[in-house]
Design an enzyme around this catalytic site. Structure first.
Site, PDB file in Angstrom:
ATOM      1  N   ASN A  34       0.846  -1.183   0.000  1.00 55.34           N
ATOM      2  CA  ASN A  34       0.000   0.000   0.000  1.00 55.34           C
ATOM      3  C   ASN A  34       0.882   1.233   0.000  1.00 55.34           C
ATOM      4  O   ASN A  34       2.001   1.183   0.499  1.00 55.34           O
ATOM      5  CB  ASN A  34      -0.853   0.044   1.275  1.00 55.34           C
ATOM      6  CG  ASN A  34      -2.097  -0.807   1.184  1.00 55.34           C
ATOM      7  OD1 ASN A  34      -2.342  -1.471   0.191  1.00 55.34           O
ATOM      8  ND2 ASN A  34      -2.887  -0.770   2.226  1.00 55.34           N
ATOM      9  N   ARG A  35       0.355   2.342  -0.466  1.00 54.36           N
ATOM     10  CA  ARG A  35       1.113   3.597  -0.389  1.00 54.36           C
ATOM     11  C   ARG A  35       1.094   4.101   1.033  1.00 54.36           C
ATOM     12  O   ARG A  35       0.027   4.350   1.603  1.00 54.36           O
ATOM     13  CB  ARG A  35       0.471   4.654  -1.283  1.00 54.36           C
ATOM     14  CG  ARG A  35       0.909   4.565  -2.711  1.00 54.36           C
ATOM     15  CD  ARG A  35       0.333   5.712  -3.508  1.00 54.36           C
ATOM     16  NE  ARG A  35       1.046   6.969  -3.305  1.00 54.36           N
ATOM     17  CZ  ARG A  35       0.737   8.092  -3.941  1.00 54.36           C
ATOM     18  NH1 ARG A  35      -0.261   8.117  -4.776  1.00 54.36           N
ATOM     19  NH2 ARG A  35       1.445   9.173  -3.723  1.00 54.36           N
TER      20      ARG A  35
END
Ligand code: CTP
Ligand code: CA
Length: 224
Positions: A34-35
């Site tokens: 995930n960012r």
């Protein structure tokens, strides 16, 4: 420590914070993630330490140095983060889940590097454990705070998470192509049973202190 902020609001309390992304291996050189820069979670851990708490930070892969005076444990996968959290939560008073946890992982990771022999390929994914919900379900449960990154209907989605996971508080922030990620500023909407509070756009360190002050007030109200 910063003499500017040695508030004592968390004196005597033990806090566990998760931060950063998790990493789910596809093969030895690739994965799903995930960012998340980890900046907000590290700022929250630091603010809790400055407020007097004994803090354990359980972090996914980030480029950030371990915060000073915070016990920092590094993990990769959601399962590792889950297990580390449950090992260290036993005597904790407060849990703050800031990590951007992968919701799905490959059913199996390949032992060797996958070669590009196929024109199309399908990855079979399964759900990861929900760390936050599992902490809130402990008996006794710590005061449990979740984060929610949303692109729309911030308050509504945050309240759904608050209720579904039986949390004490959800700190929601708006994310999009250019907001919320990797930047040094953020804003938060604090959603609780019967209350909504807005913490306006400000540097993450300052925002984290405001969040910690808010949590301290609610924690004390619940435990007196
Ligand atoms: N979280 C967690 N374990 C997971 C997924 C999320 O502990 N497997 C935590 C995050 O750390 C965050 C909160 O749950 O504190 C909300 O994460 P978010 O992704 O916004 O919510 P989800 O419940 O995963 O729902 P969705 O992604 O569908 O919006
Ligand atoms: Ca999610």
């Amino acid at each position: 420590v910063s003499d500017l902020f040695a508030s004592g609001e968390f004196d005597g309390l033990t806090v566990v914070v998760t931060a950063g992304p998790t990493w789910e291996a596809i093969d030895p050189v690739r994965g799903l993630t995930n960012r998340s820069s980890g900046k907000m979670g590290y700022a929250v851990a630091t603010a809790a330490m400055e407020a007097g708490a004994k803090v354990t930070l359980i972090s996914g892969p980030t480029a950030l140095p371990d915060p000073e005076r915070v016990r920092t444990l590094r993990v990769e996968s959601t399962q590792e983060m889950h297990d580390a959290v449950h090992t260290h939560i036993v005597d904790a008073d407060i849990f703050i889940g800031v990590a951007a946890v992968a919701d799905y992982r490959p059913v199996r990771a390949a032992d060797g590097k996958i070669k590009k022999t196929l024109e199309k390929m399908t990855l079979e994914l399964e759900r990861t454990p929900d760390i936050l919900a599992s902490v809130a379900a402990r008996k006794p449960a710590p005061f449990t705070v979740g984060f929610a990154a949303e692109t729309e209907n911030l308050e509504q989605h945050a309240r759904q998470k608050l209720e579904a996971k039986k949390l004490d508080l959800v700190a929601a922030n708006r994310v999009g192509a250019d907001i919320g990620f990797g930047t040094d500023e953020n804003s938060l909407l604090l959603v609780e049973p019967g209350a909504v509070t807005e913490l306006p756009m400000q540097p993450k360190a300052k925002l984290a202190r405001a969040l910690i002050r808010h949590i301290a007030t609610r924690y004390r109200a619940k435990h007196t």
